[in-house]
Design a protein around this motif. Structure first.
Motif, PDB file in Angstrom:
ATOM      1  N   ARG A 101      -0.301   2.612   0.494  1.00  0.00           N
ATOM      2  CA  ARG A 101      -0.178   2.152   1.753  1.00  0.00           C
ATOM      3  C   ARG A 101      -0.670   2.784   3.241  1.00  0.00           C
ATOM      4  O   ARG A 101      -0.930   2.054   3.995  1.00  0.00           O
ATOM      5  CB  ARG A 101       1.157   1.625   1.819  1.00  0.00           C
ATOM      6  N   ASP A 102      -0.331   4.247   3.340  1.00  0.00           N
ATOM      7  CA  ASP A 102      -0.643   4.758   4.370  1.00  0.00           C
ATOM      8  C   ASP A 102      -2.058   5.289   4.231  1.00  0.00           C
ATOM      9  O   ASP A 102      -2.360   5.902   5.616  1.00  0.00           O
ATOM     10  CB  ASP A 102       0.416   5.840   4.747  1.00  0.00           C
ATOM     11  N   PRO A 104      -6.088   4.694   5.174  1.00  0.00           N
ATOM     12  CA  PRO A 104      -6.935   3.744   6.036  1.00  0.00           C
ATOM     13  C   PRO A 104      -7.765   2.935   5.334  1.00  0.00           C
ATOM     14  O   PRO A 104      -8.105   1.890   5.808  1.00  0.00           O
ATOM     15  CB  PRO A 104      -7.482   4.767   6.945  1.00  0.00           C
ATOM     16  N   PRO A 107      -5.985  -1.463   3.737  1.00  0.00           N
ATOM     17  CA  PRO A 107      -6.148  -2.733   4.357  1.00  0.00           C
ATOM     18  C   PRO A 107      -7.282  -3.366   3.553  1.00  0.00           C
ATOM     19  O   PRO A 107      -7.345  -4.730   3.155  1.00  0.00           O
ATOM     20  CB  PRO A 107      -6.058  -2.920   5.644  1.00  0.00           C
ATOM     21  N   ASP A 163      10.754  -3.029   2.525  1.00  0.00           N
ATOM     22  CA  ASP A 163      10.265  -1.765   2.135  1.00  0.00           C
ATOM     23  C   ASP A 163      11.243  -0.897   2.086  1.00  0.00           C
ATOM     24  O   ASP A 163      11.332  -0.086   0.983  1.00  0.00           O
ATOM     25  CB  ASP A 163       9.217  -1.478   3.224  1.00  0.00           C
ATOM     26  N   PRO A 191       5.729   4.249   1.871  1.00  0.00           N
ATOM     27  CA  PRO A 191       5.095   4.238   3.236  1.00  0.00           C
ATOM     28  C   PRO A 191       5.314   2.725   3.522  1.00  0.00           C
ATOM     29  O   PRO A 191       5.205   1.965   2.415  1.00  0.00           O
ATOM     30  CB  PRO A 191       3.354   4.706   3.144  1.00  0.00           C
ATOM     31  N   THR A 193       4.518  -1.271   4.506  1.00  0.00           N
ATOM     32  CA  THR A 193       3.269  -2.269   4.387  1.00  0.00           C
ATOM     33  C   THR A 193       2.683  -2.127   5.590  1.00  0.00           C
ATOM     34  O   THR A 193       2.966  -2.360   6.620  1.00  0.00           O
ATOM     35  CB  THR A 193       3.889  -3.613   3.909  1.00  0.00           C
ATOM     36  N   PRO A 194       1.291  -2.141   5.489  1.00  0.00           N
ATOM     37  CA  PRO A 194       0.422  -2.213   6.741  1.00  0.00           C
ATOM     38  C   PRO A 194       0.421  -3.506   7.351  1.00  0.00           C
ATOM     39  O   PRO A 194       0.654  -4.319   6.743  1.00  0.00           O
ATOM     40  CB  PRO A 194      -0.847  -1.625   6.109  1.00  0.00           C
TER      41      PRO A 194
END
Length: 194
Positions: A101-102, A104, A107, A163, A191, A193-194
């Motif tokens: 999740r962390d 780049p 997404p 989370d 991590p 959620t973005p």
């Protein structure tokens, strides 16, 4: 009887995308390590990214063997069986990577899965697999089975977790942060959620 393919396209891609379930196989480098074989499902959780790359959503569960093995050595085989229609088995042998999740890239990868709400299932990572060998075999001994529907149990269980709740759930499980063989598994704390 069997055939090797240069890429995932045409009839082969259509077959893979039509299946309701597939299997992942991984293993640690240690000769006495535990081989892992996992069924994967949930409509919309698998995507062909290009002719040599596929990905699937890695959801909450009680262990993280596939993630641990991929973090150690990257080796993975995916397999689809035709339970309906003409017999066929397709295997994609390759290298895989859990994208957490962390990362780049996370997404943009999620954009390949428009037909599923990952927030309902405790999404941990997107597993990206680069094909190194693509093969099919006859599948004559695979039985006919009829797909009825996805089970709703996974979504009902994990949709209620935020989370922090997911992180607490993962910390209570013996084989999430480390595999059965002690390899690093899911990075915790989870991590956000973005």
């Amino acid at each position: 009887m069997g055939k090797t393919y240069e890429r995932i396209d045409g009839r082969l891609r259509a077959f893979i995308e039509a299946q309701h379930m597939f299997f992942t196989a991984t293993a640690p480098l240690a000769a006495d390590g535990t081989v892992n074989l996992s069924p994967k499902g949930l409509t919309g959780s698998f995507a062909v990214l290009d002719e040599h790359t596929v990905a699937y959503l890695d959801f909450a569960g009680s262990n993280a063997e596939t993630i641990a093995h991929l973090r150690e050595n990257g080796r993975i085989t995916l397999m689809w069986c035709a339970f309906e229609g003409p017999p066929n088995i397709v295997r994609v042998h390759g290298s895989g990577e859990p994208v957490f999740r962390d990362d780049p890239r996370f997404p943009a990868l999620l954009g390949h899965f428009p037909d599923i709400d990952p927030s309902q299932h405790g999404l941990r990572a997107v597993v990206v697999v680069t094909a190194e060998l693509i093969r099919d075999t006859c599948g004559y001994a695979v039985p006919f089975m009829t797909y009825e529907a996805d089970r709703d149990l996974h979504g009902r269980r994990f949709a209620r977790e935020d989370d922090a709740g997911l992180d607490a759930y993962f910390r209570k499980k013996e084989h999430i942060a480390a595999s059965i063989d002690g390899l690093p598994g899911l990075p915790l704390p989870l991590p956000p959620t973005p």
